[in-house]
Design a protein around this motif. Structure first.
Motif: not given
Length: 229
Positions: A179-186
């Motif tokens: 869940r720590g990866l939620d919202g990442l990518g940009s």
């Protein structure tokens, strides 16, 4: 299906203004959390990990591609699997153009436990050009806690780890999972996890914006075809 309440434009503006106060508070809290993350200590990586990629064997230092920082996405792809994880694939699909990370001295790579000959056709199928390495035969996945032993079996979990380079020494600065990866990518969301951050003058702690001997991060933004790496 329960839909939002229908209101007048004036009522919507009032409700939006009330929410904006909370959104700005969340932004300030996120900035403070990012600064605290940049204040974490770091650990020297002394293990000589060997990976396999498009150019053959590589060390963890090689994955930096001569840049100061490295962000590794731990892509779930076990040696016995026929294809990579669907959720991990969706994550890589949303990662921005890597030139914008490179402009801030940061490299990005995916790493999986599957042998590289199994990774290569799946990478081609997905149409990805980003660096992807196999850690097959090394303890990299175990050491960074993305391959775990549960009930006598090895299980995979997604994660992301950040590394900092000081000449030929590599340091682990941060990791997050699931869940720590939620919202990442940009670009900015990935930089916010690193020790040097976005390299903006307003960031705490002071002094890291000029760590690369270059203008502040936002001043380095170009069209992605205008960068001279």
């Amino acid at each position: 299906m329960s839909l939002p309440e229908i209101v007048s434009r004036e009522q919507w503006r009032a409700a939006r203004a009330e929410l904006l106060v909370k959104e700005k508070a969340a932004t300030r809290a996120r900035d403070a959390l990012n600064a605290e993350r940049r204040g974490l200590p770091m650990v020297a990586v002394d293990e000589e990990y060997v990976f396999e990629g498009g150019d053959g064997k590589a060390t963890l230092l090689d994955l930096f591609e001569d840049r100061h920082q490295l962000v590794v996405y731990h892509f779930m792809f076990a040696p016995e699997w026929e294809a990579g994880c669907r959720s991990c694939s969706a994550f890589l699909d949303q990662v921005g153009h890597l030139a914008h990370l490179a402009a801030r001295g940061t490299s990005f790579a995916a790493v999986s436990r599957a042998p590289y000959p199994r990774i290569l056709p799946f990478k081609a199928r997905m149409g990805w050009t980003l660096p992807w390495y196999s850690s097959y035969g090394s303890d990299f996945n175990r050491d960074f806690e993305v391959t775990l032993e549960q009930d006598g079996e090895l299980v995979e979990r997604p994660g992301l780890s950040c590394f900092l380079r000081d000449r030929d020494r590599v340091f682990h600065t941060y990791s997050t999972y699931e869940r720590g990866l939620d919202g990442l990518g940009s670009t900015t969301s990935l930089l916010d996890l690193t020790a040097l951050g976005r390299q903006e003058e307003w960031e705490e702690p002071q002094g890291r914006a000029s760590a690369l001997g270059a203008p502040a991060g936002s001043e380095r933004i170009r069209y992605h075809d205008e960068y001279n790496d």
